[in-house]
Enzyme design. Structure first.
Site, PDB file in Angstrom:
ATOM      1  N   ASP A  36     -30.659  64.551 -36.374  1.00 32.29           N
ATOM      2  CA  ASP A  36     -29.959  64.328 -35.109  1.00 32.29           C
ATOM      3  C   ASP A  36     -29.866  65.668 -34.393  1.00 32.29           C
ATOM      4  OD1 ASP A  36     -27.895  61.852 -34.075  1.00 32.29           O
ATOM      5  OD2 ASP A  36     -27.628  63.823 -33.138  1.00 32.29           O
ATOM      6  N   ASN A 124     -33.635  50.891 -28.229  1.00 34.51           N
ATOM      7  CA  ASN A 124     -33.933  49.974 -27.128  1.00 34.51           C
ATOM      8  C   ASN A 124     -34.456  50.694 -25.885  1.00 34.51           C
ATOM      9  OD1 ASN A 124     -33.219  47.469 -28.289  1.00 34.51           O
ATOM     10  ND2 ASN A 124     -31.045  47.951 -28.065  1.00 34.51           N
ATOM     11  N   SER A 153     -32.646  36.343 -33.989  1.00 35.99           N
ATOM     12  CA  SER A 153     -32.931  35.135 -34.758  1.00 35.99           C
ATOM     13  C   SER A 153     -31.779  34.823 -35.703  1.00 35.99           C
ATOM     14  CB  SER A 153     -34.237  35.288 -35.544  1.00 35.99           C
ATOM     15  OG  SER A 153     -35.338  35.456 -34.658  1.00 35.99           O
ATOM     16  N   HIS A 180     -36.892  41.736 -27.299  1.00 35.27           N
ATOM     17  CA  HIS A 180     -35.509  41.921 -27.734  1.00 35.27           C
ATOM     18  C   HIS A 180     -34.708  42.296 -26.488  1.00 35.27           C
ATOM     19  CE1 HIS A 180     -31.980  42.934 -29.995  1.00 35.27           C
ATOM     20  NE2 HIS A 180     -32.033  44.209 -29.649  1.00 35.27           N
TER      21      HIS A 180
END
Length: 318
Positions: A36, A124, A153, A180
């Site tokens: 990170d 994302n 799902s 997604h």
């Protein structure tokens, strides 16, 4: 000969930290290598995970790699969880420019270091980032897996369970497919409970199995934003989904689950990552299943893929 199962995680925010914790609690990794750019946050997570080791089933080596992404070169799997959750508070596309910019800081460095394992992408928009990793690295696309609609799902099965009198979700076989994101669709036509189609069950036992498909689909599609509205993030479920994919790879399970993978002509789509049921094992995605879709479902899948392409077109990299 004994081998060390090593998993790297890039991004130790809400999701990355929970992925690490899930891997420890399930005893999946012998070594975690964590990265990170926030030194204090990373040091804090490494400390907390070390402190928890006594309560997990097996000992695990936990390594603070800072932003030295080359130190992930020997990992069997790298999980990308880097991003800015605040940017996705209303829309998974909200992180588009943030996460692609972040991805460009490490993907080529990891590939250039000789990494030969499997990428699992959470960040994302998941399908765009998986596609970006493929473009940036030239990596075998079978060895790049997006968590995609694995979680969606699960949400769909949970909502079907509630609509059908709490039938065990594990007995339900139903998938969200495509992006997604909000354009994903439920594949109702092939959905089953205990091997019996939902349509037949609704016909034969309407008092239990007839329900509003559109309502259930929307609940599954928007489920993450119930969590976002209350605590400004999602963490447990997506971490569990990622850990499930990691387990399928490390145990060479040949498990079938929805995941984001490169389209190579499925339903006429190609060149982007999107979710369909995939067979996942030690070499990544081994096979992609095409479901028997209705005309409306097929149109919805194409529309979802079109939205992924629209997001890719907004980027300046390609």
């Amino acid at each position: 000969m004994l081998t060390t199962r090593s998993v790297g995680i890039i991004g130790m925010g809400h999701v990355g930290a929970h992925v690490a914790s899930a891997l420890l609690s399930q005893g999946l990794a012998d070594e975690l290598r964590l990265c990170d750019i926030d030194e204090k946050k990373l040091a804090a997570e490494v400390q907390d995970l070390h402190d928890a080791l006594l309560f997990h089933p097996y000992n695990t080596k936990i390594v603070n790699c800072g932003d030295a992404y080359e130190e992930l070169s020997g990992c069997d799997i790298i999980v990308n969880a880097a991003g800015n959750v605040a940017a996705s508070s209303t829309d998974r596309d909200g992180e588009l420019f943030c996460t692609t910019d972040i991805c460009r800081t490490f993907a080529e460095r990891v590939a250039g270091s000789g990494f030969a394992g499997i990428w699992v992408n959470i960040s994302n928009p998941c399908d765009v980032i998986a596609t970006e990793i493929w473009h940036l690295t030239g990596y075998d696309p079978n060895r790049i897996i997006g968590t995609g609609t694995a979680l969606d799902s699960a949400r769909l099965r949970a909502q079907i369970s509630l609509a059908c009198g709490d039938v065990d979700p594990k007995s339900i076989d139903a998938h969200m497919i495509g992006e997604h994101g909000f354009s994903q669709i439920a594949a109702w036509s092939p959905a089953t409970i205990g091997g019996v189609s939902l349509s037949r069950l609704a016909r034969d036992y309407p008092e239990r199995f007839a329900f509003d498909h559109d309502e259930v689909e929307e609940l599954a599609r928007r489920g993450g934003y119930v969590a976002m509205a209350g605590k400004r993030c999602t963490e447990y479920a997506i971490a569990a989904a990622a850990a499930r994919i990691v387990a399928a790879i490390l145990h060479d399970e040949h498990a079938v689950m929805a995941a984001s993978t490169l389209m190579r002509g499925q339903y006429g789509e190609e060149g982007i990552f999107a979710s369909l049921p995939c067979v996942i094992g030690k070499n990544g995605v081994e096979q992609v299943f095409e479901l028997d879709l209705s005309e409306d479902e097929l149109a919805g899948f194409h529309g979802s893929c079109a939205h992924i392409r629209e997001n890719i077109a907004r980027l300046t990299w390609w």
